[in-house]
Write a protein that holds these residues in place. Structure first.
Motif, PDB file in Angstrom:
ATOM      1  N   THR A  30      -7.033  -1.480  -1.360  1.00 43.03           N
ATOM      2  CA  THR A  30      -5.921  -1.348  -0.418  1.00 43.03           C
ATOM      3  C   THR A  30      -4.878  -2.427  -0.660  1.00 43.03           C
ATOM      4  N   LEU A  31      -5.314  -3.656  -0.867  1.00 41.83           N
ATOM      5  CA  LEU A  31      -4.377  -4.758  -1.111  1.00 41.83           C
ATOM      6  C   LEU A  31      -3.611  -4.552  -2.413  1.00 41.83           C
ATOM      7  N   VAL A  32      -4.315  -4.138  -3.461  1.00 44.83           N
ATOM      8  CA  VAL A  32      -3.635  -3.892  -4.738  1.00 44.83           C
ATOM      9  C   VAL A  32      -2.628  -2.755  -4.590  1.00 44.83           C
ATOM     10  N   GLU A  33      -2.990  -1.738  -3.826  1.00 43.79           N
ATOM     11  CA  GLU A  33      -2.062  -0.618  -3.594  1.00 43.79           C
ATOM     12  C   GLU A  33      -0.809  -1.105  -2.872  1.00 43.79           C
ATOM     13  N   VAL A  34      -0.972  -1.970  -1.870  1.00 44.28           N
ATOM     14  CA  VAL A  34       0.175  -2.503  -1.124  1.00 44.28           C
ATOM     15  C   VAL A  34       1.093  -3.300  -2.052  1.00 44.28           C
ATOM     16  N   ASP A  35       0.486  -4.069  -2.959  1.00 50.47           N
ATOM     17  CA  ASP A  35       1.277  -4.921  -3.859  1.00 50.47           C
ATOM     18  C   ASP A  35       1.288  -4.389  -5.292  1.00 50.47           C
ATOM     19  N   LYS A  36       1.227  -3.065  -5.438  1.00 49.52           N
ATOM     20  CA  LYS A  36       1.113  -2.464  -6.772  1.00 49.52           C
ATOM     21  C   LYS A  36       2.302  -2.770  -7.676  1.00 49.52           C
ATOM     22  N   ASP A  37       3.461  -3.018  -7.068  1.00 44.78           N
ATOM     23  CA  ASP A  37       4.640  -3.325  -7.896  1.00 44.78           C
ATOM     24  C   ASP A  37       4.515  -4.677  -8.593  1.00 44.78           C
ATOM     25  N   TRP A  38       3.539  -5.474  -8.169  1.00 41.95           N
ATOM     26  CA  TRP A  38       3.309  -6.775  -8.791  1.00 41.95           C
ATOM     27  C   TRP A  38       2.399  -6.681 -10.020  1.00 41.95           C
ATOM     28  N   VAL A  39       1.774  -5.540 -10.234  1.00 48.41           N
ATOM     29  CA  VAL A  39       0.893  -5.411 -11.395  1.00 48.41           C
ATOM     30  C   VAL A  39       1.761  -5.335 -12.643  1.00 48.41           C
ATOM     31  N   PRO A  40       1.691  -6.317 -13.530  1.00 45.64           N
ATOM     32  CA  PRO A  40       2.579  -6.319 -14.701  1.00 45.64           C
ATOM     33  C   PRO A  40       2.180  -5.234 -15.701  1.00 45.64           C
ATOM     34  N   SER A  41       3.118  -4.885 -16.565  1.00 45.14           N
ATOM     35  CA  SER A  41       2.874  -3.810 -17.526  1.00 45.14           C
ATOM     36  C   SER A  41       2.942  -4.268 -18.978  1.00 45.14           C
ATOM     37  N   LEU A  42       3.392  -5.488 -19.220  1.00 48.06           N
ATOM     38  CA  LEU A  42       3.466  -5.992 -20.596  1.00 48.06           C
ATOM     39  C   LEU A  42       2.068  -6.089 -21.190  1.00 48.06           C
ATOM     40  N   ASP A  43       1.937  -5.767 -22.457  1.00 50.18           N
ATOM     41  CA  ASP A  43       0.639  -5.774 -23.126  1.00 50.18           C
ATOM     42  C   ASP A  43      -0.071  -7.114 -22.937  1.00 50.18           C
ATOM     43  N   GLY A  44      -1.322  -7.063 -22.485  1.00 48.02           N
ATOM     44  CA  GLY A  44      -2.116  -8.274 -22.301  1.00 48.02           C
ATOM     45  C   GLY A  44      -2.017  -8.898 -20.924  1.00 48.02           C
ATOM     46  N   THR A  45      -1.096  -8.428 -20.093  1.00 50.55           N
ATOM     47  CA  THR A  45      -0.957  -8.978 -18.743  1.00 50.55           C
ATOM     48  C   THR A  45      -1.819  -8.192 -17.761  1.00 50.55           C
ATOM     49  N   SER A  46      -2.048  -8.764 -16.582  1.00 51.05           N
ATOM     50  CA  SER A  46      -2.877  -8.110 -15.570  1.00 51.05           C
ATOM     51  C   SER A  46      -2.614  -8.752 -14.212  1.00 51.05           C
ATOM     52  N   LEU A  47      -3.260  -8.222 -13.198  1.00 52.43           N
ATOM     53  CA  LEU A  47      -3.176  -8.796 -11.849  1.00 52.43           C
ATOM     54  C   LEU A  47      -4.520  -9.430 -11.536  1.00 52.43           C
ATOM     55  N   TYR A  48      -4.550 -10.757 -11.465  1.00 52.11           N
ATOM     56  CA  TYR A  48      -5.794 -11.451 -11.162  1.00 52.11           C
ATOM     57  C   TYR A  48      -6.090 -11.326  -9.670  1.00 52.11           C
ATOM     58  N   ILE A  49      -7.362 -11.050  -9.352  1.00 53.81           N
ATOM     59  CA  ILE A  49      -7.804 -10.840  -7.976  1.00 53.81           C
ATOM     60  C   ILE A  49      -8.810 -11.921  -7.603  1.00 53.81           C
ATOM     61  N   ARG A  50      -8.526 -12.656  -6.547  1.00 53.88           N
ATOM     62  CA  ARG A  50      -9.401 -13.749  -6.137  1.00 53.88           C
ATOM     63  C   ARG A  50      -9.920 -13.532  -4.714  1.00 53.88           C
ATOM     64  N   PRO A  51     -11.108 -12.924  -4.540  1.00 54.99           N
ATOM     65  CA  PRO A  51     -11.753 -12.876  -3.222  1.00 54.99           C
ATOM     66  C   PRO A  51     -12.516 -14.188  -2.996  1.00 54.99           C
ATOM     67  N   TYR A  52     -12.502 -14.707  -1.787  1.00 55.91           N
ATOM     68  CA  TYR A  52     -13.227 -15.947  -1.506  1.00 55.91           C
ATOM     69  C   TYR A  52     -13.573 -16.051  -0.025  1.00 55.91           C
ATOM     70  N   ILE A  53     -14.601 -16.836   0.256  1.00 59.03           N
ATOM     71  CA  ILE A  53     -15.078 -17.034   1.624  1.00 59.03           C
ATOM     72  C   ILE A  53     -15.253 -18.529   1.860  1.00 59.03           C
ATOM     73  N   PHE A  54     -14.815 -19.007   3.015  1.00 56.56           N
ATOM     74  CA  PHE A  54     -14.974 -20.441   3.307  1.00 56.56           C
ATOM     75  C   PHE A  54     -15.271 -20.660   4.790  1.00 56.56           C
ATOM     76  N   ALA A  55     -15.985 -21.756   5.057  1.00 57.42           N
ATOM     77  CA  ALA A  55     -16.397 -22.109   6.419  1.00 57.42           C
ATOM     78  C   ALA A  55     -15.248 -22.767   7.174  1.00 57.42           C
ATOM     79  N   THR A  56     -15.074 -22.384   8.436  1.00 56.36           N
ATOM     80  CA  THR A  56     -13.957 -22.931   9.217  1.00 56.36           C
ATOM     81  C   THR A  56     -14.380 -23.673  10.482  1.00 56.36           C
ATOM     82  N   ASP A  57     -15.676 -23.765  10.752  1.00 54.67           N
ATOM     83  CA  ASP A  57     -16.124 -24.490  11.948  1.00 54.67           C
ATOM     84  C   ASP A  57     -15.509 -25.887  11.997  1.00 54.67           C
ATOM     85  N   ALA A  58     -14.962 -26.250  13.123  1.00 55.09           N
ATOM     86  CA  ALA A  58     -14.396 -27.596  13.292  1.00 55.09           C
ATOM     87  C   ALA A  58     -15.501 -28.529  13.769  1.00 55.09           C
ATOM     88  N   GLN A  59     -16.361 -28.885  12.828  1.00 58.26           N
ATOM     89  CA  GLN A  59     -17.487 -29.742  13.201  1.00 58.26           C
ATOM     90  C   GLN A  59     -17.955 -30.532  11.983  1.00 58.26           C
TER      91      GLN A  59
END
Length: 355
Positions: free
Chosen positions: A117-146
């Motif tokens: 869904t995210l790639v579809e929303v930002d599909k115009d950002w996917v480059p087309s020049l040979d060898g280029t791509s759209l890097y995808i970084r999923p990540y999870i981090f702790a937010t407890d204030a402790q």
């Protein structure tokens, strides 16, 4: 869960020259966010304009590094469509990391839906020049204030996107590798098999030492006996020794790379003998001295294949294949990238189209 979408009213200027994208320099207009709260689970999935997070100074991720991530790409094919490469394997590996870092697991199918869904929303950002791509970084981090060491009860799952250039703008070329003997990256029982940010921070010292000696990356040995080959930089590593392709076995201190997995399957499909086993640095030295160390390469999402042209172990400098790209190395690079960019028919069922 339904993913809500709030689009930006101030879109960014896209890079004008796709030949100068570099790696991790630009980010798209939107990002995906989902929250976890104990008692409620993962909830509120949303796509919002790209922007900073607000974190409490006591947020646990800043103090105890309870964080994991993944790395993958979207590719624009010749017909203009966009495809992913084995996203199910990335999300399965993410849950392996979650388990080790005491992070609540994600729904893998839903995470793939979020990525698409995210790639579809930002599909115009996917480059087309040979060898280029759209890097995808999923990540999870702790937010407890402790400031206290315990598994987090509040976390954030996010996905950001970055258009990236060819990893080898001047063409694929062999690199020089320094065998690290002083520092270690991981030990069995630790977190070496996960994609935890701390693993990469730990590796920086060895990389710095290699650079001081004129080498591009570090070949890591095991953390107990300082004897067995494990990874090269942040990549898995392969050696062709007397006709046999050998890669270190996944014994618990080595990341199970998606590219590594694909390379093994690709080699086996073409009839090569592939062994996943413990490989000592002494065996590599003996193979070199006997003229049997024929090729070497690293594998990972960013570079796909990184040929190794030289190894330095102590005072011994070992050129590999006269410092040139080997035949098998080149074949693997051409075949895998050909599948990823849709230039070669995917006979393995690895690619997933973005609808």
């Amino acid at each position: 869960m339904e993913i809500s979408i709030t689009k930006t009213t101030t879109p960014k200027q896209k890079p004008a020259d796709e030949s100068k994208l570099g790696f991790g320099q630009y980010y798209t207009d939107h990002m995906f966010i989902m929250n976890y709260d104990e008692g409620e689970g993962w909830h509120n999935p949303r796509i919002v304009p790209y922007g900073p997070f607000e974190l409490d100074p006591a947020a646990m991720v800043l103090h105890y590094a309870q964080e994991i991530f993944e790395g993958m790409k979207a590719y624009r094919t010749a017909d203009g469509s966009i495809q992913l490469f084995r996203p199910d394997k990335n999300m399965a590996r993410m849950n392996v990391s979650c388990d080790r870092l005491c992070i609540p697991k994600i729904d893998e199918e839903f995470a793939i839906k979020a990525i698409k869904t995210l790639v579809e929303v930002d599909k115009d950002w996917v480059p087309s020049l040979d060898g280029t791509s759209l890097y995808i970084r999923p990540y999870i981090f702790a937010t407890d204030a402790q400031v206290g060491v315990h598994p987090a009860k509040h976390l954030t799952f996010a996905i950001i996107l970055s258009p990236v250039g060819a990893y080898y703008p001047q063409g694929i070329a062999p690199v020089k590798i320094f065998v690290e003997q002083k520092y270690v990256r991981a030990v069995i029982g630790g977190t070496g098999f996960t994609k935890a940010g701390a693993n990469y921070a730990i590796s920086l010292k060895g990389q710095e030492e290699a650079a001081e000696q004129g080498y591009v990356q570090t070949l890591w040995l095991d953390g107990v006996e300082r004897k067995y080959v494990e990874e090269v930089g942040s990549m898995n590593v392969f050696f062709k020794i007397d006709g046999e392709v050998v890669t270190p076995a996944l014994v618990g201190s080595i990341l199970g790379g998606i590219t590594r997995m694909s390379i093994i399957e690709l080699l086996q499909s073409k009839g090569y003998k592939v062994s996943e086993r413990r490989l000592s640095i002494d065996e590599l030295v003996e193979a070199f001295k006997a003229g049997k160390l024929e090729e070497a390469w690293g594998t990972g999402t960013a570079a796909v294949i990184s040929p190794i042209g030289e190894l330095k172990y102590g005072d011994l400098v070992m050129p590999v294949n006269n410092g040139e790209i080997g035949e098998v190395t080149h074949m693997l690079y051409d075949t895998l990238t050909g599948i990823q960019w849709g230039k070669i028919k995917d006979e393995f069922g690895w690619t997933v189209k973005i609808d």
